[in-house]
Design a protein around this motif. Sequence first.
Motif, PDB file in Angstrom:
ATOM      1  N   ALA A  57     -59.607 -54.900  13.023  1.00  0.00           N
ATOM      2  CA  ALA A  57     -60.869 -54.208  13.271  1.00  0.00           C
ATOM      3  C   ALA A  57     -60.997 -52.944  12.419  1.00  0.00           C
ATOM      4  O   ALA A  57     -62.058 -52.325  12.387  1.00  0.00           O
ATOM      5  N   GLY A  58     -59.917 -52.565  11.733  1.00  0.00           N
ATOM      6  CA  GLY A  58     -60.001 -51.417  10.838  1.00  0.00           C
ATOM      7  C   GLY A  58     -59.116 -50.249  11.195  1.00  0.00           C
ATOM      8  O   GLY A  58     -59.215 -49.179  10.574  1.00  0.00           O
ATOM      9  N   ALA A  59     -58.230 -50.404  12.190  1.00  0.00           N
ATOM     10  CA  ALA A  59     -57.320 -49.313  12.537  1.00  0.00           C
ATOM     11  C   ALA A  59     -56.318 -49.088  11.403  1.00  0.00           C
ATOM     12  O   ALA A  59     -55.920 -50.028  10.717  1.00  0.00           O
ATOM     13  N   ASP A  60     -55.923 -47.822  11.223  1.00  0.00           N
ATOM     14  CA  ASP A  60     -54.933 -47.495  10.205  1.00  0.00           C
ATOM     15  C   ASP A  60     -53.509 -47.655  10.726  1.00  0.00           C
ATOM     16  O   ASP A  60     -52.575 -47.853   9.949  1.00  0.00           O
ATOM     17  N   ASP A  61     -53.337 -47.550  12.041  1.00  0.00           N
ATOM     18  CA  ASP A  61     -52.014 -47.684  12.641  1.00  0.00           C
ATOM     19  C   ASP A  61     -52.198 -47.986  14.123  1.00  0.00           C
ATOM     20  O   ASP A  61     -53.312 -47.901  14.670  1.00  0.00           O
ATOM     21  N   TYR A  62     -51.105 -48.346  14.787  1.00  0.00           N
ATOM     22  CA  TYR A  62     -51.136 -48.750  16.195  1.00  0.00           C
ATOM     23  C   TYR A  62     -49.840 -48.278  16.841  1.00  0.00           C
ATOM     24  O   TYR A  62     -48.762 -48.550  16.337  1.00  0.00           O
ATOM     25  N   ILE A  63     -49.975 -47.538  17.934  1.00  0.00           N
ATOM     26  CA  ILE A  63     -48.791 -47.061  18.638  1.00  0.00           C
ATOM     27  C   ILE A  63     -48.908 -47.434  20.114  1.00  0.00           C
ATOM     28  O   ILE A  63     -49.968 -47.294  20.723  1.00  0.00           O
ATOM     29  N   ALA A  64     -47.815 -47.964  20.674  1.00  0.00           N
ATOM     30  CA  ALA A  64     -47.829 -48.441  22.051  1.00  0.00           C
ATOM     31  C   ALA A  64     -47.283 -47.374  22.996  1.00  0.00           C
ATOM     32  O   ALA A  64     -46.332 -46.658  22.670  1.00  0.00           O
ATOM     33  N   LYS A  65     -47.909 -47.250  24.171  1.00  0.00           N
ATOM     34  CA  LYS A  65     -47.412 -46.378  25.226  1.00  0.00           C
ATOM     35  C   LYS A  65     -46.240 -47.075  25.930  1.00  0.00           C
ATOM     36  O   LYS A  65     -46.259 -48.300  26.064  1.00  0.00           O
ATOM     37  N   PRO A  66     -45.272 -46.305  26.420  1.00  0.00           N
ATOM     38  CA  PRO A  66     -45.095 -44.861  26.210  1.00  0.00           C
ATOM     39  C   PRO A  66     -44.485 -44.596  24.844  1.00  0.00           C
ATOM     40  O   PRO A  66     -43.790 -45.446  24.287  1.00  0.00           O
ATOM     41  N   PHE A  67     -44.741 -43.418  24.293  1.00  0.00           N
ATOM     42  CA  PHE A  67     -44.209 -43.073  22.976  1.00  0.00           C
ATOM     43  C   PHE A  67     -43.692 -41.640  23.007  1.00  0.00           C
ATOM     44  O   PHE A  67     -44.093 -40.824  23.839  1.00  0.00           O
ATOM     45  N   GLU A  68     -42.807 -41.346  22.088  1.00  0.00           N
ATOM     46  CA  GLU A  68     -42.303 -39.991  21.937  1.00  0.00           C
ATOM     47  C   GLU A  68     -43.249 -39.212  21.024  1.00  0.00           C
ATOM     48  O   GLU A  68     -43.819 -39.772  20.079  1.00  0.00           O
ATOM     49  N   ILE A  69     -43.408 -37.932  21.286  1.00  0.00           N
ATOM     50  CA  ILE A  69     -44.335 -37.130  20.494  1.00  0.00           C
ATOM     51  C   ILE A  69     -43.916 -37.103  19.034  1.00  0.00           C
ATOM     52  O   ILE A  69     -44.766 -37.069  18.132  1.00  0.00           O
ATOM     53  N   GLU A  70     -42.607 -37.180  18.755  1.00  0.00           N
ATOM     54  CA  GLU A  70     -42.141 -37.179  17.363  1.00  0.00           C
ATOM     55  C   GLU A  70     -42.658 -38.392  16.604  1.00  0.00           C
ATOM     56  O   GLU A  70     -42.997 -38.291  15.414  1.00  0.00           O
ATOM     57  N   GLU A  71     -42.709 -39.546  17.290  1.00  0.00           N
ATOM     58  CA  GLU A  71     -43.229 -40.752  16.636  1.00  0.00           C
ATOM     59  C   GLU A  71     -44.716 -40.597  16.355  1.00  0.00           C
ATOM     60  O   GLU A  71     -45.195 -40.953  15.268  1.00  0.00           O
ATOM     61  N   LEU A  72     -45.453 -40.069  17.327  1.00  0.00           N
ATOM     62  CA  LEU A  72     -46.889 -39.872  17.137  1.00  0.00           C
ATOM     63  C   LEU A  72     -47.160 -38.918  15.978  1.00  0.00           C
ATOM     64  O   LEU A  72     -48.023 -39.177  15.133  1.00  0.00           O
ATOM     65  N   LEU A  73     -46.411 -37.818  15.918  1.00  0.00           N
ATOM     66  CA  LEU A  73     -46.605 -36.846  14.840  1.00  0.00           C
ATOM     67  C   LEU A  73     -46.312 -37.462  13.475  1.00  0.00           C
ATOM     68  O   LEU A  73     -47.027 -37.198  12.495  1.00  0.00           O
ATOM     69  N   ALA A  74     -45.272 -38.278  13.411  1.00  0.00           N
ATOM     70  CA  ALA A  74     -44.926 -38.925  12.146  1.00  0.00           C
ATOM     71  C   ALA A  74     -46.051 -39.854  11.697  1.00  0.00           C
ATOM     72  O   ALA A  74     -46.402 -39.895  10.502  1.00  0.00           O
ATOM     73  N   ARG A  75     -46.612 -40.599  12.628  1.00  0.00           N
ATOM     74  CA  ARG A  75     -47.699 -41.519  12.282  1.00  0.00           C
ATOM     75  C   ARG A  75     -48.956 -40.749  11.877  1.00  0.00           C
ATOM     76  O   ARG A  75     -49.680 -41.148  10.956  1.00  0.00           O
ATOM     77  N   LEU A  76     -49.227 -39.643  12.576  1.00  0.00           N
ATOM     78  CA  LEU A  76     -50.374 -38.804  12.216  1.00  0.00           C
ATOM     79  C   LEU A  76     -50.248 -38.280  10.796  1.00  0.00           C
ATOM     80  O   LEU A  76     -51.195 -38.344   9.999  1.00  0.00           O
ATOM     81  N   ARG A  77     -49.093 -37.747  10.478  1.00  0.00           N
ATOM     82  CA  ARG A  77     -48.896 -37.188   9.137  1.00  0.00           C
ATOM     83  C   ARG A  77     -49.031 -38.271   8.068  1.00  0.00           C
ATOM     84  O   ARG A  77     -49.555 -38.022   6.976  1.00  0.00           O
ATOM     85  N   ALA A  78     -48.565 -39.477   8.385  1.00  0.00           N
ATOM     86  CA  ALA A  78     -48.637 -40.575   7.423  1.00  0.00           C
ATOM     87  C   ALA A  78     -50.086 -40.966   7.132  1.00  0.00           C
ATOM     88  O   ALA A  78     -50.468 -41.143   5.969  1.00  0.00           O
ATOM     89  N   VAL A  79     -50.910 -41.108   8.175  1.00  0.00           N
ATOM     90  CA  VAL A  79     -52.299 -41.513   7.932  1.00  0.00           C
ATOM     91  C   VAL A  79     -53.088 -40.392   7.273  1.00  0.00           C
ATOM     92  O   VAL A  79     -54.016 -40.646   6.488  1.00  0.00           O
ATOM     93  N   ILE A  80     -52.732 -39.129   7.556  1.00  0.00           N
ATOM     94  CA  ILE A  80     -53.406 -38.001   6.905  1.00  0.00           C
ATOM     95  C   ILE A  80     -53.091 -38.001   5.415  1.00  0.00           C
ATOM     96  O   ILE A  80     -53.975 -37.782   4.574  1.00  0.00           O
ATOM     97  N   ARG A  81     -51.826 -38.266   5.056  1.00  0.00           N
ATOM     98  CA  ARG A  81     -51.458 -38.334   3.643  1.00  0.00           C
ATOM     99  C   ARG A  81     -52.210 -39.453   2.933  1.00  0.00           C
ATOM    100  O   ARG A  81     -52.717 -39.281   1.825  1.00  0.00           O
ATOM    101  N   ARG A  82     -52.279 -40.612   3.578  1.00  0.00           N
ATOM    102  CA  ARG A  82     -52.993 -41.739   2.963  1.00  0.00           C
ATOM    103  C   ARG A  82     -54.477 -41.428   2.820  1.00  0.00           C
ATOM    104  O   ARG A  82     -55.107 -41.772   1.826  1.00  0.00           O
ATOM    105  N   SER A  83     -55.043 -40.746   3.825  1.00  0.00           N
ATOM    106  CA  SER A  83     -56.461 -40.395   3.790  1.00  0.00           C
ATOM    107  C   SER A  83     -56.755 -39.409   2.676  1.00  0.00           C
ATOM    108  O   SER A  83     -57.760 -39.525   1.974  1.00  0.00           O
ATOM    109  N   ASP A  84     -55.871 -38.433   2.472  1.00  0.00           N
ATOM    110  CA  ASP A  84     -56.064 -37.456   1.397  1.00  0.00           C
ATOM    111  C   ASP A  84     -56.109 -38.152   0.043  1.00  0.00           C
ATOM    112  O   ASP A  84     -56.913 -37.807  -0.823  1.00  0.00           O
ATOM    113  N   LYS A  85     -55.244 -39.149  -0.139  1.00  0.00           N
ATOM    114  CA  LYS A  85     -55.218 -39.887  -1.399  1.00  0.00           C
ATOM    115  C   LYS A  85     -56.491 -40.696  -1.580  1.00  0.00           C
ATOM    116  O   LYS A  85     -57.096 -40.725  -2.654  1.00  0.00           O
TER     117      LYS A  85
END
Length: 224
Positions: A93-121
Amino acid sequence: MEKILVVEDDDGIAEFETLELEHEGFEIKRAVNGREALEFFESFAPDVILLDVMLPELSGLEVLRRIRKTSSVPVIMVSARGETYDKVNGLDAGADDYIAKPFEIEELLARLRAVIRRSDKTNAEGKTYGVGNLVLNTESMEVTNNGELIELSKTEYLLLKCLLSNMDVVLSRDSIIDQVWGEGHSIDVNAVDVYIRYLRSKLGEGIISTVRGAGYVIRSEQKN
């Protein structure tokens, strides 16, 4: 400071996400249902959306489909449903990533930073549609003709994008409604004719062609 729209109807999870992300320096806005998510998407203009799949009023997948009609903003789907089938649906449907609950905040932050880097490019590369001297930029959502900025309403912009992205394809009124307003929308087909008239008044008569009994099209080879 990146802005993140958190779309989550569970108060406990939303509070956890908000506190942790604000601590990391993000600006946060929360939506509690699908319709509110679409409203905040327009008014808040987030850099990333954390989008729960199971939402009141409109599902996360439907919210994502509507957002993808106008924007390539990074979207991370968040759901307790972590099966492969659900992940595939979200990514298709167009999602850039998918994370399943429950998750650790470190994993969420890593995924956020990754999609932000890809978006900047991606933003640096830019995305445009055009024909002749008409150019539509999907990142800035601006339309220019002969270098002059054309002021369009959101619906006019979406209609023009729909026609330009289907260059040389004759689109019926029903097809245009599905792509611009969304499948299953009850808008009258005559509304398409009205918005085509609005666009022609701003762009000129020669860009959008009418195919009688079939619909509308923008030709890659414009007549002088």
